[in-house]
Every structure is written in structure tokens, then in C-alpha cells.
Scaffold this motif. Sequence first.
Motif, PDB file in Angstrom:
ATOM      1  N   PRO A  62       0.803  -1.229   0.000  1.00  0.00           N
ATOM      2  CA  PRO A  62       0.000   0.000   0.000  1.00  0.00           C
ATOM      3  C   PRO A  62       0.837   1.282   0.000  1.00  0.00           C
ATOM      4  N   THR A  63       0.381   2.248  -0.771  1.00  0.00           N
ATOM      5  CA  THR A  63       0.960   3.591  -0.815  1.00  0.00           C
ATOM      6  C   THR A  63      -0.113   4.584  -0.377  1.00  0.00           C
ATOM      7  N   VAL A  64       0.228   5.431   0.616  1.00  0.00           N
ATOM      8  CA  VAL A  64      -0.726   6.418   1.139  1.00  0.00           C
ATOM      9  C   VAL A  64      -0.297   7.808   0.690  1.00  0.00           C
ATOM     10  N   LEU A  65      -1.218   8.566   0.082  1.00  0.00           N
ATOM     11  CA  LEU A  65      -0.942   9.904  -0.438  1.00  0.00           C
ATOM     12  C   LEU A  65      -1.848  10.931   0.242  1.00  0.00           C
ATOM     13  N   LEU A  66      -1.261  12.038   0.683  1.00  0.00           N
ATOM     14  CA  LEU A  66      -2.056  13.179   1.152  1.00  0.00           C
ATOM     15  C   LEU A  66      -2.410  13.995  -0.087  1.00  0.00           C
ATOM     16  N   VAL A  67      -3.669  13.919  -0.522  1.00  0.00           N
ATOM     17  CA  VAL A  67      -4.045  14.508  -1.808  1.00  0.00           C
ATOM     18  C   VAL A  67      -4.684  15.885  -1.690  1.00  0.00           C
ATOM     19  N   ALA A  68      -5.252  16.215  -0.533  1.00  0.00           N
ATOM     20  CA  ALA A  68      -5.882  17.534  -0.382  1.00  0.00           C
ATOM     21  C   ALA A  68      -5.900  17.942   1.079  1.00  0.00           C
ATOM     22  N   SER A  69      -5.419  19.155   1.352  1.00  0.00           N
ATOM     23  CA  SER A  69      -5.459  19.735   2.700  1.00  0.00           C
ATOM     24  C   SER A  69      -6.437  20.900   2.679  1.00  0.00           C
ATOM     25  N   ILE A  70      -7.533  20.756   3.397  1.00  0.00           N
ATOM     26  CA  ILE A  70      -8.580  21.783   3.408  1.00  0.00           C
ATOM     27  C   ILE A  70      -8.428  22.604   4.687  1.00  0.00           C
ATOM     28  N   ARG A  71      -8.480  23.917   4.545  1.00  0.00           N
ATOM     29  CA  ARG A  71      -8.315  24.814   5.688  1.00  0.00           C
ATOM     30  C   ARG A  71      -9.462  25.822   5.726  1.00  0.00           C
ATOM     31  N   ARG A  72      -9.843  26.202   6.948  1.00  0.00           N
ATOM     32  CA  ARG A  72     -10.709  27.374   7.088  1.00  0.00           C
ATOM     33  C   ARG A  72      -9.922  28.426   7.848  1.00  0.00           C
ATOM     34  N   ASP A  73      -9.673  29.559   7.190  1.00  0.00           N
ATOM     35  CA  ASP A  73      -8.957  30.680   7.794  1.00  0.00           C
ATOM     36  C   ASP A  73      -9.957  31.492   8.597  1.00  0.00           C
ATOM     37  N   LEU A 129     -17.539  17.218   4.535  1.00  0.00           N
ATOM     38  CA  LEU A 129     -16.620  17.335   5.664  1.00  0.00           C
ATOM     39  C   LEU A 129     -17.235  18.223   6.733  1.00  0.00           C
ATOM     40  N   THR A 130     -17.215  17.779   7.970  1.00  0.00           N
ATOM     41  CA  THR A 130     -17.749  18.557   9.072  1.00  0.00           C
ATOM     42  C   THR A 130     -16.620  19.022   9.977  1.00  0.00           C
ATOM     43  N   PHE A 131     -16.432  20.344  10.038  1.00  0.00           N
ATOM     44  CA  PHE A 131     -15.447  20.938  10.936  1.00  0.00           C
ATOM     45  C   PHE A 131     -16.114  21.138  12.292  1.00  0.00           C
ATOM     46  N   ALA A 132     -15.587  20.496  13.311  1.00  0.00           N
ATOM     47  CA  ALA A 132     -16.117  20.670  14.658  1.00  0.00           C
ATOM     48  C   ALA A 132     -15.635  22.000  15.224  1.00  0.00           C
ATOM     49  N   PRO A 133     -16.308  22.539  16.263  1.00  0.00           N
ATOM     50  CA  PRO A 133     -15.837  23.765  16.905  1.00  0.00           C
ATOM     51  C   PRO A 133     -14.368  23.629  17.329  1.00  0.00           C
ATOM     52  N   GLY A 134     -13.571  24.632  16.975  1.00  0.00           N
ATOM     53  CA  GLY A 134     -12.148  24.621  17.287  1.00  0.00           C
ATOM     54  C   GLY A 134     -11.284  23.932  16.247  1.00  0.00           C
ATOM     55  N   GLU A 135     -11.869  23.277  15.250  1.00  0.00           N
ATOM     56  CA  GLU A 135     -11.127  22.558  14.217  1.00  0.00           C
ATOM     57  C   GLU A 135     -11.021  23.421  12.966  1.00  0.00           C
ATOM     58  N   TYR A 136      -9.811  23.554  12.439  1.00  0.00           N
ATOM     59  CA  TYR A 136      -9.608  24.429  11.281  1.00  0.00           C
ATOM     60  C   TYR A 136      -9.000  23.701  10.087  1.00  0.00           C
ATOM     61  N   ALA A 137      -8.685  22.408  10.212  1.00  0.00           N
ATOM     62  CA  ALA A 137      -8.009  21.699   9.125  1.00  0.00           C
ATOM     63  C   ALA A 137      -8.600  20.312   8.930  1.00  0.00           C
ATOM     64  N   LYS A 138      -8.682  19.902   7.677  1.00  0.00           N
ATOM     65  CA  LYS A 138      -9.080  18.549   7.296  1.00  0.00           C
ATOM     66  C   LYS A 138      -8.152  18.076   6.191  1.00  0.00           C
ATOM     67  N   GLU A 139      -7.842  16.784   6.176  1.00  0.00           N
ATOM     68  CA  GLU A 139      -6.988  16.228   5.139  1.00  0.00           C
ATOM     69  C   GLU A 139      -7.644  15.014   4.496  1.00  0.00           C
ATOM     70  N   ILE A 140      -7.535  14.938   3.186  1.00  0.00           N
ATOM     71  CA  ILE A 140      -8.049  13.789   2.447  1.00  0.00           C
ATOM     72  C   ILE A 140      -6.865  12.934   2.005  1.00  0.00           C
ATOM     73  N   TYR A 141      -6.918  11.659   2.357  1.00  0.00           N
ATOM     74  CA  TYR A 141      -5.862  10.709   2.008  1.00  0.00           C
ATOM     75  C   TYR A 141      -6.387   9.673   1.025  1.00  0.00           C
ATOM     76  N   VAL A 142      -5.535   9.304   0.082  1.00  0.00           N
ATOM     77  CA  VAL A 142      -5.842   8.221  -0.862  1.00  0.00           C
ATOM     78  C   VAL A 142      -4.841   7.105  -0.628  1.00  0.00           C
ATOM     79  N   THR A 143      -5.341   5.881  -0.506  1.00  0.00           N
ATOM     80  CA  THR A 143      -4.478   4.705  -0.364  1.00  0.00           C
ATOM     81  C   THR A 143      -4.599   3.846  -1.615  1.00  0.00           C
ATOM     82  N   ILE A 144      -3.449   3.538  -2.229  1.00  0.00           N
ATOM     83  CA  ILE A 144      -3.402   2.648  -3.386  1.00  0.00           C
ATOM     84  C   ILE A 144      -2.800   1.332  -2.909  1.00  0.00           C
TER      85      ILE A 144
END
Length: 323
Positions: A62-73, A129-144
Motif C-alpha cells: 500500500p501507498t498512502v498519499l495526502l491529496v488535499a489539505s482543506i483549511r478554514r482561515d 466534511l464537518t469541521f467541529a468547533p475549534g477545528e480548522y483543518a481537514k486532510e483527504i488521504y488516498v491509499t493505493i
Amino acid sequence: MKYINIKKLLAVVAVTAFIIAACKKVEVPKPLGDAGQTLVKIIGGGTPASVTKFAIDFVATPTVLLVASIRRDIPNETELSKTMVVTIKDDTSAVRAANPAYIQLSTAWYTVAVAGGVKSGGQGGTFTLTFAPGEYAKEIYVTIPNATLLNPSALYGLGFTISTADAGAKLSTEKSVVVQIGAKNIYDGVYKDDFCNYHPSSNPGYTCSTTVIHMVTTGASTCKMFWPLAGAFGNPAVLGGNLSYFGAQEPAYTVNPATGAVTVQNVAAGAVTFYTMGAGFNSRYEPGPKVFYVRFGYNSPGGVFDPAASREWTQTLTYTGPR
């Protein structure tokens, strides 16, 4: 003649500057407060989509890739305390727009994971994607799980575009990214090409030169030579005293993983067949220093060199880094 008293002059200047400064209104920065607006983006994204490239090993693990980093400024703590729902499109149209040659990666060949997120609709569907209170970042990973299922001579694409964000947020122009995925074997990379070549009329003296080439994965243990100076798959040569290359030549180098023996074949459509020089020369790949030592050519009936007709190369390809 009058002389100015420097100490007295400096004292007068200092007092005057103090009075001016005391009379001038000083602006104090104000906090952004509730007037600010949350901005949602993909790090490194764009409009239209930017392209992120991954070259993954041609292996069955397996290869794991970080494909998208979502941020709320967030402009203030009040906004950070809110729950926010962001939707992201599995954007197949962005993939086609970025490069019509990209192949959409089959959902059977990868899995997606994101904390606090779900996907609906399969290929071309939507991530929620649901950002909980106090959370500002989410990441989407793809595993091949098994990259050997991919065609190593092809490039695959996945697209991610932010569609909506609630809680009064605004979408950034950095909202879309296309991920390019290509498989590579252990021989793939940038190489220094130290070579000598023979041509009966254009270079009968076995002239030598040095250039840089890329070895591009086309199979589990095969790479095709790409020459950046020519901007094409080709075989560098000295012809008529100048560095050049033959048309309709696309050398492919295949390594026997068990012995290190190398064969070189011309894979250009309708092209001449190369022979590998055997007698007196051991075409091989040495994994320690990552070097190819090869000798090959054509127009040699039975593999026997003919000075009146044969074309021949001797190459030492030394790995310098990933491409």
C-alpha cells in the motif's frame, strides 16, 4: 564668523520633534472582530485547478498519499467556535481540463479516508466534511493498495474542488486541485549519460559525449529513455560532429532483476530492431551505485559488427536523482 553650537542645535531639534510627535494622532490597529469572514481553501489549490504530481513505486504494497489539505482561515474565536460543513466535488471535469490524456483512477484501485468526512455518489460524487468547533483543518488521504495494477506508462488523475461551505464562509480562489499519479519502478529517474557512438558515415570514429537523460517507467523492470534536450523519447548520438539524435528511436531498457542483465530494444513503431552486444561486453545494471552499462546497435546481421553498415552505442548511465 559665527560658529553654531552643535549641542544646543541638537537639543532644539529633539524638543521640536517631541512636540510634533505629541500633537500627531497615533492610529491603533483594531481587531478584525465580527466584521471578518471565514475563508475556506485547499492548500496549494487554484482556479482553475492546480496540479500536484505523485510518482509512486511500482510495488504491490500500500501507498498512502495526502491529496488535499482543506483549511478554514478564521478571523476570530467566535467563528472558530462554529460547526461548519464543507462539500468537495470529486471533480472529473477538472481532471479532463487539466490534461485530456489523464486516465481517471478506477475506484477499484484506491480508497479514500478523511476524518469527520463521508463520500457519496461514487466516482464524480461529493465529499461532505464537518469541521467541529475549534477545528480548522481537514486532510483527504488516498491509499493505493497495489500500484502494479496501474499501467506504468500512463498518468492517472483525481480532482478535488470545494463546492460549498456553510456558516457564512467564503470560498477562496484556492479551491481546486488535480492530483496526477504515475507508477515508477526502481530504475526510474534522472541519469548522466556518458556515451560513445559509431556511425559509418556521420561518425566513423566512435566519438563520445555526455548529456542528461530520464529513464521513464514503462513496466515492472523496463524504462524508456527520454532526452530533455530533444523534448522527446530518443537516443542521443554524435552525428557530423554535433550532439543529435536519430528519429524513430525509442530505446527501452529491461533489467533482469535476478541477474542484473540488461537488454535494450527500440520500441518506436515500425523502427529497426536493436541487437545487444554480447561478446566482450556485459550489458548490466549495478544496483549499488545505480548505474547501467550497456552496448547495443543495429544493422549488424547475426549481431556481428560491420564497419560499413553498423550503428552502435556504448553507454554508462549514472543515476543522479528522481525525475
